[in-house]
Design an enzyme around this catalytic site. Structure first.
Site, PDB file in Angstrom:
ATOM      1  CB  VAL A 127      -9.317   0.074  -2.663  1.00  0.00           C
ATOM      2  CG1 VAL A 127      -7.863   0.171  -3.096  1.00  0.00           C
ATOM      3  CG2 VAL A 127     -10.161   1.108  -3.397  1.00  0.00           C
ATOM      4  CB  CYS A 128      -6.970  -5.213  -2.806  1.00  0.00           C
ATOM      5  SG  CYS A 128      -6.007  -6.469  -1.944  1.00  0.00           S
ATOM      6  CB  VAL A 129      -5.434  -1.416   1.393  1.00  0.00           C
ATOM      7  CG1 VAL A 129      -5.900  -0.368   0.407  1.00  0.00           C
ATOM      8  CG2 VAL A 129      -6.528  -1.736   2.399  1.00  0.00           C
ATOM      9  CB  ILE A 157     -10.596  -5.460  -7.592  1.00  0.00           C
ATOM     10  CG1 ILE A 157      -9.649  -5.371  -6.398  1.00  0.00           C
ATOM     11  CG2 ILE A 157     -12.039  -5.649  -7.104  1.00  0.00           C
ATOM     12  CD1 ILE A 157      -9.996  -4.269  -5.420  1.00  0.00           C
TER      13      ILE A 157
END
Length: 211
Positions: A127-129, A157
């Site tokens: 997950v891109c955070v 993504i």
């Protein structure tokens, strides 16, 4: 306590003391159950921030999500229940959260252990955070949870799933429901025993979730 405060206690003082004592009792219980690995962590700005985040989760959680320490302050596991009126409804989704020694200035690493058909979640669970580094862990999980209801296909993504979401929404929803039914079950293996949490929200098969 009256000697500590050097004045007679009132109900508000007692309430605050009770909350503080309860929070630290829970944290010490975690430490005791994890071979004191938390106590061996240096007292840094990162650890102080993480302890503060942990205390928030004892008083400010939201329905459908819970997080716990695994074996150190820097390693967490979380569980999310797919929100109603989405293809992920009633799915049981497990996540790992790894915090750096520079937390919160360096974003955490978040990875779903459950396979999820979603444009903002990689096939490996990533997950891109990057934009969430300044958030508390509570706020971070709230943002991730909201993506079940509101995917962001323009910042994907998985580009293939994002295209499906944009152009074939019915098929996207069917695929997401199929993956949820197949993978997001209460029988997944976990580092944390979530059975009580699952019982409270009436999810089936909680006893099959094992350490």
């Amino acid at each position: 306590m009256e000697l500590i405060f050097r004045r007679p206690m009132n109900p508000k003082d007692l309430g605050r003391c009770s909350l503080v004592c309860t929070t630290w009792r829970l944290l010490i219980a975690d430490i005791w159950g994890k071979n004191f690995s938390l106590l061996r962590t240096a007292n840094t700005s990162a650890t102080r921030r993480i302890v503060r985040d942990y205390k928030i989760f004892q008083t400010e959680t939201f329905k459908g999500c819970k997080a716990e320490l695994v074996d150190s302050l820097f390693h967490w596991e979380a569980i999310m229940i797919g929100p109603k009126d989405t293809p992920y409804a009633d799915g049981v989704f497990l996540l790992k959260i790894y915090l750096s020694q520079d937390h919160p200035f360096e974003p955490p690493v978040v990875r779903f252990l459950t396979k999820v058909y979603h444009p903002n979640i990689g096939r490996d669970g990533s997950v891109c955070v990057e934009k969430c580094s300044s958030l508390t862990i509570f706020q971070l999980l709230l943002v991730i949870y909201a993506r079940f209801s509101n995917p962001e296909p323009d910042e994907p993504i998985d580009c293939e799933i994002a295209l499906m979401y944009k152009t074939q929404r019915i098929q996207y929803n069917e695929n997401a429901r199929d993956w949820t039914k197949k993978y997001a079950t209460a029988s997944q293996k976990s580092a944390i025993d979530w059975s009580r949490f699952l019982n409270n929200i009436k999810i089936l098969e909680p006893t099959e979730l094992v350490d």
